[in-house]
Design a protein around this motif. Structure first.
Motif, PDB file in Angstrom:
ATOM      1  N   LYS A  38      34.589  41.981  36.191  1.00 48.15           N
ATOM      2  CA  LYS A  38      33.323  41.465  36.714  1.00 48.15           C
ATOM      3  C   LYS A  38      32.794  40.309  35.878  1.00 48.15           C
ATOM      4  CE  LYS A  38      31.758  45.727  38.956  1.00 48.15           C
ATOM      5  NZ  LYS A  38      30.731  46.816  38.943  1.00 48.15           N
ATOM      6  N   ALA A  39      33.124  40.352  34.583  1.00 45.05           N
ATOM      7  CA  ALA A  39      32.678  39.272  33.688  1.00 45.05           C
ATOM      8  C   ALA A  39      33.543  38.029  33.812  1.00 45.05           C
ATOM      9  CB  ALA A  39      32.687  39.774  32.240  1.00 45.05           C
ATOM     10  N   GLY A  40      34.605  38.096  34.620  1.00 47.81           N
ATOM     11  CA  GLY A  40      35.450  36.931  34.868  1.00 47.81           C
ATOM     12  C   GLY A  40      36.537  36.691  33.851  1.00 47.81           C
ATOM     13  N   GLU A  41      36.835  37.712  33.029  1.00 46.31           N
ATOM     14  CA  GLU A  41      37.813  37.512  31.970  1.00 46.31           C
ATOM     15  C   GLU A  41      39.247  37.388  32.493  1.00 46.31           C
ATOM     16  OE1 GLU A  41      37.641  39.927  28.526  1.00 46.31           O
ATOM     17  OE2 GLU A  41      35.449  39.900  28.381  1.00 46.31           O
ATOM     18  N   PHE A  42      39.489  37.792  33.743  1.00 54.20           N
ATOM     19  CA  PHE A  42      40.849  37.716  34.295  1.00 54.20           C
ATOM     20  C   PHE A  42      40.982  36.634  35.362  1.00 54.20           C
ATOM     21  CE2 PHE A  42      40.287  42.464  33.475  1.00 54.20           C
ATOM     22  CZ  PHE A  42      40.798  42.382  32.199  1.00 54.20           C
ATOM     23  N   ASP A  43      39.963  35.804  35.491  1.00 53.71           N
ATOM     24  CA  ASP A  43      39.978  34.782  36.551  1.00 53.71           C
ATOM     25  C   ASP A  43      41.125  33.802  36.391  1.00 53.71           C
ATOM     26  OD1 ASP A  43      36.339  34.408  36.969  1.00 53.71           O
ATOM     27  OD2 ASP A  43      37.753  36.004  37.509  1.00 53.71           O
ATOM     28  N   HIS A  44      41.606  33.613  35.165  1.00 55.17           N
ATOM     29  CA  HIS A  44      42.666  32.635  34.932  1.00 55.17           C
ATOM     30  C   HIS A  44      44.047  33.181  35.300  1.00 55.17           C
ATOM     31  CE1 HIS A  44      42.649  35.210  31.406  1.00 55.17           C
ATOM     32  NE2 HIS A  44      43.892  34.797  31.136  1.00 55.17           N
ATOM     33  N   LEU A  45      44.147  34.489  35.592  1.00 54.59           N
ATOM     34  CA  LEU A  45      45.436  35.086  35.910  1.00 54.59           C
ATOM     35  C   LEU A  45      45.800  34.857  37.368  1.00 54.59           C
ATOM     36  CD1 LEU A  45      45.073  38.580  34.143  1.00 54.59           C
ATOM     37  CD2 LEU A  45      46.160  36.511  33.242  1.00 54.59           C
ATOM     38  N   SER A  46      47.105  34.815  37.633  1.00 50.08           N
ATOM     39  CA  SER A  46      47.566  34.756  39.026  1.00 50.08           C
ATOM     40  C   SER A  46      47.401  36.137  39.640  1.00 50.08           C
ATOM     41  CB  SER A  46      49.039  34.341  39.076  1.00 50.08           C
ATOM     42  OG  SER A  46      49.847  35.355  38.496  1.00 50.08           O
ATOM     43  N   ASP A  47      47.510  36.237  40.958  1.00 49.10           N
ATOM     44  CA  ASP A  47      47.363  37.528  41.633  1.00 49.10           C
ATOM     45  C   ASP A  47      48.403  38.531  41.140  1.00 49.10           C
ATOM     46  OD1 ASP A  47      46.374  36.202  44.900  1.00 49.10           O
ATOM     47  OD2 ASP A  47      45.273  36.523  43.024  1.00 49.10           O
ATOM     48  N   ALA A  48      49.634  38.056  40.937  1.00 46.16           N
ATOM     49  CA  ALA A  48      50.710  38.947  40.490  1.00 46.16           C
ATOM     50  C   ALA A  48      50.428  39.466  39.079  1.00 46.16           C
ATOM     51  CB  ALA A  48      52.050  38.217  40.525  1.00 46.16           C
ATOM     52  N   TYR A  50      47.484  39.693  37.651  1.00 49.32           N
ATOM     53  CA  TYR A  50      46.321  40.595  37.719  1.00 49.32           C
ATOM     54  C   TYR A  50      46.739  41.981  38.203  1.00 49.32           C
ATOM     55  CZ  TYR A  50      41.789  42.514  39.046  1.00 49.32           C
ATOM     56  OH  TYR A  50      40.691  43.318  39.161  1.00 49.32           O
ATOM     57  N   GLU A  51      47.568  42.030  39.234  1.00 50.11           N
ATOM     58  CA  GLU A  51      48.014  43.306  39.780  1.00 50.11           C
ATOM     59  C   GLU A  51      48.831  44.085  38.759  1.00 50.11           C
ATOM     60  OE1 GLU A  51      45.899  43.251  43.073  1.00 50.11           O
ATOM     61  OE2 GLU A  51      47.299  44.872  42.584  1.00 50.11           O
ATOM     62  N   ALA A  52      49.667  43.386  37.998  1.00 46.69           N
ATOM     63  CA  ALA A  52      50.481  44.049  36.972  1.00 46.69           C
ATOM     64  C   ALA A  52      49.594  44.638  35.878  1.00 46.69           C
ATOM     65  CB  ALA A  52      51.467  43.053  36.371  1.00 46.69           C
ATOM     66  N   LEU A  53      48.582  43.882  35.462  1.00 42.99           N
ATOM     67  CA  LEU A  53      47.656  44.365  34.438  1.00 42.99           C
ATOM     68  C   LEU A  53      46.836  45.541  34.952  1.00 42.99           C
ATOM     69  CD1 LEU A  53      46.687  43.811  31.562  1.00 42.99           C
ATOM     70  CD2 LEU A  53      44.977  42.245  32.507  1.00 42.99           C
ATOM     71  N   LEU A  54      46.420  45.473  36.211  1.00 42.58           N
ATOM     72  CA  LEU A  54      45.660  46.570  36.823  1.00 42.58           C
ATOM     73  C   LEU A  54      46.492  47.851  36.884  1.00 42.58           C
ATOM     74  CD1 LEU A  54      43.217  47.699  38.360  1.00 42.58           C
ATOM     75  CD2 LEU A  54      44.183  46.718  40.455  1.00 42.58           C
ATOM     76  N   LYS A  55      47.746  47.714  37.283  1.00 34.31           N
ATOM     77  CA  LYS A  55      48.612  48.876  37.378  1.00 34.31           C
ATOM     78  C   LYS A  55      48.829  49.508  36.004  1.00 34.31           C
ATOM     79  CE  LYS A  55      53.096  50.415  39.150  1.00 34.31           C
ATOM     80  NZ  LYS A  55      54.363  50.016  39.808  1.00 34.31           N
ATOM     81  N   GLU A  56      49.004  48.676  34.995  1.00 31.10           N
ATOM     82  CA  GLU A  56      49.190  49.150  33.623  1.00 31.10           C
ATOM     83  C   GLU A  56      47.959  49.923  33.155  1.00 31.10           C
ATOM     84  OE1 GLU A  56      51.726  46.760  30.519  1.00 31.10           O
ATOM     85  OE2 GLU A  56      49.629  46.094  30.450  1.00 31.10           O
ATOM     86  N   THR A  57      46.789  49.386  33.479  1.00 29.47           N
ATOM     87  CA  THR A  57      45.533  50.034  33.105  1.00 29.47           C
ATOM     88  C   THR A  57      45.380  51.369  33.816  1.00 29.47           C
ATOM     89  OG1 THR A  57      44.508  47.866  32.776  1.00 29.47           O
ATOM     90  CG2 THR A  57      43.031  49.755  33.001  1.00 29.47           C
ATOM     91  N   GLU A  58      45.744  51.402  35.096  1.00 27.41           N
ATOM     92  CA  GLU A  58      45.635  52.650  35.863  1.00 27.41           C
ATOM     93  C   GLU A  58      46.535  53.739  35.286  1.00 27.41           C
ATOM     94  OE1 GLU A  58      46.563  51.314  39.769  1.00 27.41           O
ATOM     95  OE2 GLU A  58      44.464  50.870  40.280  1.00 27.41           O
ATOM     96  N   GLU A  59      47.710  53.349  34.802  1.00 30.53           N
ATOM     97  CA  GLU A  59      48.615  54.326  34.192  1.00 30.53           C
ATOM     98  C   GLU A  59      47.990  54.930  32.935  1.00 30.53           C
ATOM     99  OE1 GLU A  59      51.426  54.493  37.009  1.00 30.53           O
ATOM    100  OE2 GLU A  59      51.529  55.594  35.120  1.00 30.53           O
ATOM    101  N   LEU A  60      47.403  54.083  32.103  1.00 33.36           N
ATOM    102  CA  LEU A  60      46.769  54.574  30.872  1.00 33.36           C
ATOM    103  C   LEU A  60      45.528  55.409  31.175  1.00 33.36           C
ATOM    104  CD1 LEU A  60      46.974  51.467  28.496  1.00 33.36           C
ATOM    105  CD2 LEU A  60      48.214  53.613  28.261  1.00 33.36           C
ATOM    106  N   SER A  61      44.780  55.021  32.191  1.00 30.90           N
ATOM    107  CA  SER A  61      43.503  55.693  32.464  1.00 30.90           C
ATOM    108  C   SER A  61      43.679  57.132  32.938  1.00 30.90           C
ATOM    109  CB  SER A  61      42.698  54.904  33.502  1.00 30.90           C
ATOM    110  OG  SER A  61      43.304  54.992  34.776  1.00 30.90           O
ATOM    111  N   LYS A  62      44.887  57.485  33.409  1.00 28.64           N
ATOM    112  CA  LYS A  62      45.126  58.861  33.855  1.00 28.64           C
ATOM    113  C   LYS A  62      44.907  59.866  32.728  1.00 28.64           C
ATOM    114  CE  LYS A  62      48.470  57.584  37.443  1.00 28.64           C
ATOM    115  NZ  LYS A  62      49.889  57.657  37.884  1.00 28.64           N
ATOM    116  N   ILE A  63      45.125  59.407  31.509  1.00 28.48           N
ATOM    117  CA  ILE A  63      44.969  60.295  30.354  1.00 28.48           C
ATOM    118  C   ILE A  63      43.516  60.729  30.189  1.00 28.48           C
ATOM    119  CG2 ILE A  63      45.241  60.417  27.825  1.00 28.48           C
ATOM    120  CD1 ILE A  63      47.474  58.260  28.236  1.00 28.48           C
ATOM    121  N   TRP A  64      42.583  59.959  30.710  1.00 27.51           N
ATOM    122  CA  TRP A  64      41.155  60.280  30.559  1.00 27.51           C
ATOM    123  C   TRP A  64      40.682  61.325  31.571  1.00 27.51           C
ATOM    124  CZ3 TRP A  64      43.029  56.508  27.783  1.00 27.51           C
ATOM    125  CH2 TRP A  64      42.375  56.097  26.638  1.00 27.51           C
ATOM    126  N   LEU A  65      41.586  61.795  32.448  1.00 31.31           N
ATOM    127  CA  LEU A  65      41.263  62.876  33.393  1.00 31.31           C
ATOM    128  C   LEU A  65      40.040  62.560  34.248  1.00 31.31           C
ATOM    129  CD1 LEU A  65      41.639  65.858  30.902  1.00 31.31           C
ATOM    130  CD2 LEU A  65      43.411  64.766  32.232  1.00 31.31           C
TER     131      LEU A  65
END
Length: 467
Positions: A38-48, A50-65
């Motif tokens: 929301k703060a625009g820190e990923f605006d410089h990334l391409s869609d691909a 961004y999606e790769a970073l999002l998927k990586e984050t989602e994998e890690l976030s599973k640990i937080w239940l």
């Protein structure tokens, strides 16, 4: 997920736990990712990208239940419980930990120096008799991310366990909910830590009414439920009129539960004040004689009585805390310390009783001025002196969203409560003058709220003022 990211992840949380910071709260990466996006820190990334970073984050976030926060210790625990580790990898991990343990805690000794009986005992843990480890529990099966949700209900309990592993963590937890009184909070933290590690202590908390002596232990109950706060004024000696005896402190407990206790005697000064019967007997000393048997740290037997079963406990495992304002002590000590100059035009300087709380109070003072038996005073490891709360303290408390009675009542009633500056100042001044503490603030705010709700109980917001 990239290997480098995964390694950095484990390095971070291993470092946190090994540095004694496992109790610290860690935000779910998914929440952090959303805020950064929301703060625009990923605006410089391409869609691909961004999606790769999002998927990586989602994998890690599973640990937080699906929780917003977890402690660092919890993060590691959940990881270990939900990944498959083969025997070779497990051995490598154990080898690394063993080397670190030996270098900092207990150096290795040659295998031939270990007694043969211990080597035989160690064979039970070699993996050949693994079934014995789990007894009636089912042996663990494959642990992959889909099973993470089963741990959600354990999160709050694990958090409490984490806090109790260090006096600093306990102190931080208490300081979040107690205003000031740093020395008392530190002393309570050390007692609770030592108690949970099998080292009993006896403390005395002395301070003016309303300074938070008992409140500290009520907060401690949130992380250690085996703290029992007893109203000392209710206790009567065996054979004397009264329904509450020392054995009733442990009512409903078995031996094991009783021996886990921290017993907090509130209003202990009233229990010790001399009380003479018509025959000249000091009832207070009789009660203290019985209490002495309990706190001296030996096996105590309470025989069956009035339908209550026999109870035998080892009091050497029980910690005791004595809380009181000891007003008689402060008044008598003030009189003793007052200097009087005799003669024409001489000045009489009388020590203020309230100022005695700021001076050193000793075990001898307890015996000399407060009626405490010498044997009981001698078994108190530390006297902790709490200072009186000032008007400024009370103004700070009123503004603290965690501990203010104003915000506690807001949460209880589901309404918005407003206090103007003048009302806050007046409440703080009155609380300082009457020495009734935070309970006075709550009582007055509750009264003002009741008056307004009586007129209109449907409002979502109330402006409170002293009439």
């Amino acid at each position: 997920m990239r290997k480098s990211v995964c390694i950095q992840f484990f390095e971070k949380y291993l470092r946190e736990v090994s540095a004694g910071r496992g109790y610290r709260s860690q935000e779910n990466p998914a929440f952090s990712f959303t805020k950064n996006a929301k703060a625009g820190e990923f605006d410089h990334l391409s869609d691909a990208e961004y999606e790769a970073l999002l998927k990586e984050t989602e994998e890690l976030s599973k640990i937080w239940l699906m929780e917003k926060n977890q402690t660092a210790s919890n993060v590691l625990r959940i990881c270990l419980e939900n990944i498959e580790i083969d025997q070779e990898s497990l051995h490598r991990l154990a080898e690394i930990l063993a080397e670190c343990y030996a270098s900092s805690i207990a150096p290795f000794v040659p295998e031939n120096q270990v007694p043969s009986e211990e080597r035989i005992a160690q064979s039970k843990y070699s993996g050949e008799e693994e079934d014995d480890w789990f007894e009636e529990e089912e042996k663990p099966k494959s642990r992959k991310n889909p099973s993470l949700s089963k741990h959600t209900s354990q999160f709050s309990e694990m958090k409490k366990t984490d806090i109790l592993t260090s006096p600093r963590r306990i102190c931080d937890y208490l300081a979040d909910q107690i205003h000031g009184q740093k020395e008392a909070v530190k002393a309570a933290s050390l007692l609770l830590y030592n108690h949970t590690h099998g080292r009993k202590r006896n403390l005395l908390f002395v301070g003016p009414t309303g300074c938070g002596k008992t409140e500290i232990w009520r907060v401690c109950q949130q992380i250690y439920p085996h703290i029992h706060i007893v109203d000392s004024t209710m206790i009567t000696a065996e054979g004397w009129t009264g329904n509450f005896k020392l054995r009733d402190i442990f009512a409903g407990m078995g031996r094991e539960e009783a021996e886990k206790c921290v017993i907090v005697f509130d209003e202990f000064d009233k229990f010790c004040e001399p009380k003479f019967g018509s025959g000249g007997t000091n009832h207070s000393l009789t009660g203290q004689n019985e209490l002495l048997k309990l706190i001296e740290g030996s096996k105590i037997f309470f025989p069956a009585n009035g339908g209550k079963p026999d109870l035998e406990i080892d009091s050497s495992k029980i910690s005791f805390v004595f809380c009181g304002s000891f007003e008689c002590l402060t008044e008598m000590k003030a009189d003793a310390e007052s200097s009087v100059s005799i003669g024409f035009g001489g000045n009489i300087e009388k020590t203020d009783a309230h100022s005695v709380y700021e001076s050193q109070i000793s075990q001898d003072d307890l015996v000399k001025y407060a009626g405490v038996r010498q044997e009981i005073a001698g078994r108190i490891n530390q006297i902790v002196q709490l200072s009186a709360m000032t008007a400024e303290d009370y103004k700070t408390i009123l503004s603290d969203r965690q501990i203010s009675p104003l915000y506690q009542l807001e949460r209880q009633y589901g309404v918005k409560l407003l206090l103007d500056t003048s009302t806050r100042q007046q409440l703080a001044k009155e609380a300082e003058e009457n020495h009734m503490g935070v309970r006075y603030l709550r009582s007055r705010i509750q009264q003002m709220l009741d008056d307004q709700m009586f007129q209109d109980c449907e409002k979502a917001e109330y402006q409170l003022q002293i009439s």
